[in-house]
Design an enzyme around this catalytic site. Structure first.
Site, PDB file in Angstrom:
ATOM      1  N   ASN A 160       0.803  -1.217   0.000  1.00 15.77           N
ATOM      2  CA  ASN A 160       0.000   0.000   0.000  1.00 15.77           C
ATOM      3  C   ASN A 160       0.839   1.272   0.000  1.00 15.77           C
ATOM      4  OD1 ASN A 160      -2.766  -1.064   0.130  1.00 15.77           O
ATOM      5  ND2 ASN A 160      -2.138  -1.898   2.096  1.00 15.77           N
ATOM      6  N   ASP A 184       1.529  -8.810  11.186  1.00 15.45           N
ATOM      7  CA  ASP A 184       2.097  -7.899  10.188  1.00 15.45           C
ATOM      8  C   ASP A 184       1.746  -6.470  10.580  1.00 15.45           C
ATOM      9  OD1 ASP A 184       3.208  -6.737   7.933  1.00 15.45           O
ATOM     10  OD2 ASP A 184       1.474  -7.178   6.660  1.00 15.45           O
ATOM     11  N   ASP A 221      -1.519 -10.542   0.324  1.00 12.22           N
ATOM     12  CA  ASP A 221      -0.425 -10.328   1.268  1.00 12.22           C
ATOM     13  C   ASP A 221      -0.532 -11.285   2.452  1.00 12.22           C
ATOM     14  OD1 ASP A 221      -2.779  -9.013   2.009  1.00 12.22           O
ATOM     15  OD2 ASP A 221      -1.743  -7.380   3.029  1.00 12.22           O
ATOM     16  N   ARG A 222      -1.744 -11.522   2.929  1.00 15.75           N
ATOM     17  CA  ARG A 222      -1.917 -12.449   4.053  1.00 15.75           C
ATOM     18  C   ARG A 222      -1.609 -13.885   3.624  1.00 15.75           C
ATOM     19  NH1 ARG A 222      -7.547 -11.003   6.951  1.00 15.75           N
ATOM     20  NH2 ARG A 222      -6.659 -12.219   8.675  1.00 15.75           N
TER      21      ARG A 222
END
Length: 243
Positions: free
Chosen positions: A9, A117, A95-96
């Protein structure tokens, strides 16, 4: 050796990775993306493939330009996973997925893990001893907390995150820092405690841009792993390549 790319991001991370070892690591922005990729490929001409995880926005023309340089493997919901996904939503972020894969690549058989995270958002992800992914939680990160206090009040200033010496703030600025930093560290401590009640031997991995700052405030045992996302992207590439 392959090119591993994490489009987040706030920034883009690019690395040359060989056998789970990060050889060269760069942080860049969209306008310099292709230039950085070309620079790494020039340094390591043996790179013919790239693995990419995208969460943030990027001009699609740049991805097309990348595909002219190397063969690109993209992390998406339809790829094969090294864990069983029990998440009830189809919107599990790439991303996870990559972070969970990175943690799984580091644990032993019959171990469970919690992945934290600390980035734009703070995500918590739990994997049990049978490699079942259950989900976790999503919370605002440090920057979002500072910005919300500034944006949704009339007089509170916009501050930059910093470590705190005392949880009792004796000024407006110190009170904001205490509320944000101490608030998030207490949240993380409480979350770790909850998961340790499920399994006292759970392995906790912490990664993300705010890990270094938060780790100075935390007293819990965890593994600070700055390259966990890159490790996960690489592992998913290898896992799908070998199928």
């Amino acid at each position: 050796m392959i090119l591993v790319i994490d489009i987040g991001n706030t920034s883009i991370k690019i690395a040359a990775v060989d056998n789970y070892k990060v050889i060269s690591h760069h942080r860049t922005i969209e306008i310099d993306f292709i230039k950085e990729c070309k620079s790494i490929i020039t340094r390591f001409p043996q790179i013919k493939n790239a693995a990419l995880c995208q969460v943030g926005r990027i001009n699609l023309d740049l991805i097309k330009q990348l595909e002219q340089l190397v063969s690109v493997f993209k992390i998406e919901n339809n790829i094969k996973l090294p864990f069983k996904n029990l998440y009830q939503s189809t919107t599990l972020g790439n991303d996870r997925i990559a972070l969970v894969a990175g943690a799984i690549s580091k644990i032993k058989k019959d171990e469970c893990c919690l992945i934290i995270d600390a980035g734009t958002c703070v995500t918590y992800d739990y994997v049990d001893t049978d490699l079942n992914y259950h989900g976790g939680a999503i919370s605002p990160g440090l920057r979002l907390r500072y910005e919300s206090l500034h944006n949704f009040t009339a007089n509170l200033p916009l501050l930059t995150a910093q470590t705190i010496e005392n949880f009792i703030g004796n000024s407006t600025a110190d009170s904001i820092h205490s509320g944000v930093i101490n608030g998030l560290t207490q949240e993380i401590k409480g979350c770790i405690k909850q998961y340790r009640k499920k399994n006292k031997n759970i392995k906790v991995f912490m990664t993300g841009g705010d890990t270094q700052l938060l780790s100075t405030q935390l007293k819990s045992r965890f593994f600070a792993t700055p390259f966990l996302m890159l490790d996960g992207i690489y592992y998913l590439y290898q896992f799908n390549k070998d199928l």
